[in-house]
Design a protein around this motif. Structure first.
Motif, PDB file in Angstrom:
ATOM      1  N   SER A  65       0.831  -1.212   0.000  1.00 27.78           N
ATOM      2  CA  SER A  65       0.000   0.000   0.000  1.00 27.78           C
ATOM      3  C   SER A  65       0.858   1.251   0.000  1.00 27.78           C
ATOM      4  CB  SER A  65      -0.922   0.008   1.215  1.00 27.78           C
ATOM      5  OG  SER A  65      -1.838  -1.046   1.152  1.00 27.78           O
ATOM      6  N   LEU A  66       1.912   1.251   0.808  1.00 31.26           N
ATOM      7  CA  LEU A  66       2.808   2.412   0.857  1.00 31.26           C
ATOM      8  C   LEU A  66       3.489   2.631  -0.488  1.00 31.26           C
ATOM      9  CD1 LEU A  66       4.326   1.871   4.404  1.00 31.26           C
ATOM     10  CD2 LEU A  66       2.915   3.815   3.680  1.00 31.26           C
ATOM     11  N   LEU A  67       3.855   1.554  -1.155  1.00 30.55           N
ATOM     12  CA  LEU A  67       4.466   1.688  -2.484  1.00 30.55           C
ATOM     13  C   LEU A  67       3.489   2.299  -3.474  1.00 30.55           C
ATOM     14  CD1 LEU A  67       6.437  -1.670  -2.654  1.00 30.55           C
ATOM     15  CD2 LEU A  67       7.444   0.627  -2.786  1.00 30.55           C
ATOM     16  N   ARG A  68       2.222   1.863  -3.410  1.00 37.53           N
ATOM     17  CA  ARG A  68       1.210   2.464  -4.307  1.00 37.53           C
ATOM     18  C   ARG A  68       1.073   3.953  -4.019  1.00 37.53           C
ATOM     19  NH1 ARG A  68      -1.595  -2.504  -3.809  1.00 37.53           N
ATOM     20  NH2 ARG A  68      -2.693  -1.788  -1.959  1.00 37.53           N
ATOM     21  N   LEU A  69       1.037   4.284  -2.729  1.00 35.53           N
ATOM     22  CA  LEU A  69       0.933   5.697  -2.353  1.00 35.53           C
ATOM     23  C   LEU A  69       2.164   6.473  -2.804  1.00 35.53           C
ATOM     24  CD1 LEU A  69      -0.555   5.162   1.202  1.00 35.53           C
ATOM     25  CD2 LEU A  69      -1.741   6.235  -0.726  1.00 35.53           C
ATOM     26  N   ASN A  70       3.321   5.864  -2.684  1.00 37.43           N
ATOM     27  CA  ASN A  70       4.575   6.510  -3.090  1.00 37.43           C
ATOM     28  C   ASN A  70       4.638   6.701  -4.606  1.00 37.43           C
ATOM     29  OD1 ASN A  70       7.392   7.386  -2.400  1.00 37.43           O
ATOM     30  ND2 ASN A  70       7.903   5.666  -3.720  1.00 37.43           N
ATOM     31  N   ASP A  71       4.106   5.728  -5.327  1.00 32.89           N
ATOM     32  CA  ASP A  71       4.217   5.752  -6.787  1.00 32.89           C
ATOM     33  C   ASP A  71       3.185   6.641  -7.462  1.00 32.89           C
ATOM     34  OD1 ASP A  71       6.311   3.980  -6.506  1.00 32.89           O
ATOM     35  OD2 ASP A  71       5.148   2.202  -7.056  1.00 32.89           O
ATOM     36  N   ASP A  72       2.119   7.007  -6.754  1.00 32.12           N
ATOM     37  CA  ASP A  72       1.047   7.801  -7.360  1.00 32.12           C
ATOM     38  C   ASP A  72       1.081   9.227  -6.805  1.00 32.12           C
ATOM     39  OD1 ASP A  72      -1.259   8.954  -8.361  1.00 32.12           O
ATOM     40  OD2 ASP A  72      -2.534   7.232  -7.899  1.00 32.12           O
ATOM     41  N   ASP A  81      -0.579   8.910   6.099  1.00 29.39           N
ATOM     42  CA  ASP A  81      -0.712   9.172   7.531  1.00 29.39           C
ATOM     43  C   ASP A  81      -1.677   8.189   8.187  1.00 29.39           C
ATOM     44  OD1 ASP A  81      -0.145  10.976   9.854  1.00 29.39           O
ATOM     45  OD2 ASP A  81      -2.321  11.278   9.725  1.00 29.39           O
ATOM     46  N   VAL A  82      -2.806   7.917   7.533  1.00 29.55           N
ATOM     47  CA  VAL A  82      -3.792   6.968   8.075  1.00 29.55           C
ATOM     48  C   VAL A  82      -3.159   5.592   8.244  1.00 29.55           C
ATOM     49  CG1 VAL A  82      -5.929   5.723   7.512  1.00 29.55           C
ATOM     50  CG2 VAL A  82      -5.824   8.207   7.242  1.00 29.55           C
ATOM     51  N   LEU A  83      -2.442   5.139   7.235  1.00 33.01           N
ATOM     52  CA  LEU A  83      -1.796   3.830   7.291  1.00 33.01           C
ATOM     53  C   LEU A  83      -0.739   3.793   8.389  1.00 33.01           C
ATOM     54  CD1 LEU A  83      -1.631   1.038   5.869  1.00 33.01           C
ATOM     55  CD2 LEU A  83       0.210   2.001   4.509  1.00 33.01           C
ATOM     56  N   LEU A  88       1.062   2.301  13.894  1.00 36.29           N
ATOM     57  CA  LEU A  88       1.551   2.736  15.203  1.00 36.29           C
ATOM     58  C   LEU A  88       0.642   2.234  16.322  1.00 36.29           C
ATOM     59  CD1 LEU A  88       3.671   4.338  16.765  1.00 36.29           C
ATOM     60  CD2 LEU A  88       2.282   6.387  16.379  1.00 36.29           C
ATOM     61  N   THR A  89      -0.662   2.284  16.104  1.00 33.81           N
ATOM     62  CA  THR A  89      -1.613   1.751  17.086  1.00 33.81           C
ATOM     63  C   THR A  89      -1.359   0.267  17.310  1.00 33.81           C
ATOM     64  OG1 THR A  89      -3.279   3.401  16.533  1.00 33.81           O
ATOM     65  CG2 THR A  89      -4.071   1.372  17.572  1.00 33.81           C
ATOM     66  N   ASP A  90      -1.140  -0.468  16.224  1.00 31.07           N
ATOM     67  CA  ASP A  90      -0.845  -1.898  16.316  1.00 31.07           C
ATOM     68  C   ASP A  90       0.443  -2.137  17.104  1.00 31.07           C
ATOM     69  OD1 ASP A  90      -1.230  -4.725  15.627  1.00 31.07           O
ATOM     70  OD2 ASP A  90       0.485  -4.426  14.287  1.00 31.07           O
ATOM     71  N   ILE A  91       1.462  -1.328  16.854  1.00 33.42           N
ATOM     72  CA  ILE A  91       2.728  -1.461  17.576  1.00 33.42           C
ATOM     73  C   ILE A  91       2.512  -1.249  19.073  1.00 33.42           C
ATOM     74  CG2 ILE A  91       4.967  -0.340  17.997  1.00 33.42           C
ATOM     75  CD1 ILE A  91       5.146   0.079  14.944  1.00 33.42           C
TER      76      ILE A  91
END
Length: 141
Positions: A65-72, A81-83, A88-91
């Motif tokens: 997902s981060l790669l898609r966000l980075n690439d677009d 930020d949402v992701l 962070l909540t999971d951590i």
């Protein structure tokens, strides 16, 4: 550059690079006339991005997902930020769970006398479904 050069430049192991290609995190590289994979500097940057994401504990799906966000370039940083905040909540939840585990292990190991195995408080705590040792029966910490 060859896969060994890309591995050295990115810090990724050769097999890890091949795995990322198989699962679609890395595009299939161009091939030389003799069939060797040929990587560009952009591929090394992508490998570093993936590696850094793994260091931060992101799952492969989150990295995808981060790669898609980075690439677009049309997508908002708010999506990133949402992701990141969800991760962070999971951590924090995992840290809490690990802290509870550590407290329980400290408690049962503190009760260990190092004596007979049949009286081992650590083994007794593992046998009990409720997690309470026989000394603390009825009073969980």
């Amino acid at each position: 550059m060859k896969i060994s050069d890309a591995a050295a430049a990115s810090g990724c192991h050769l097999e890890t690079i091949r795995y990322y290609e198989r699962v679609g995190l890395m595009p299939s590289p161009m091939r030389t006339g003799s069939g060797y994979r040929a990587y560009a500097p952009a591929d090394v940057e992508r490998l570093r991005f993936i590696s850094r994401g793994r260091e931060l504990g992101f799952s492969l799906e989150e990295i995808r997902s981060l790669l898609r966000l980075n690439d677009d370039p049309q997508l908002s940083c708010g999506d990133v930020d949402v992701l990141a905040r969800a991760h962070l909540t999971d951590i924090h939840q995992r840290i809490d769970a690990l802290s509870r585990m550590a407290e329980e292990l400290e408690r049962v190991t503190a009760q260990c006398s190092g004596g007979e195995r049949v009286k081992c408080t650590i083994l007794e705590a593992l046998r009990r479904a409720d997690g309470a040792s026989t000394e603390n029966k009825g009073s969980k910490t």
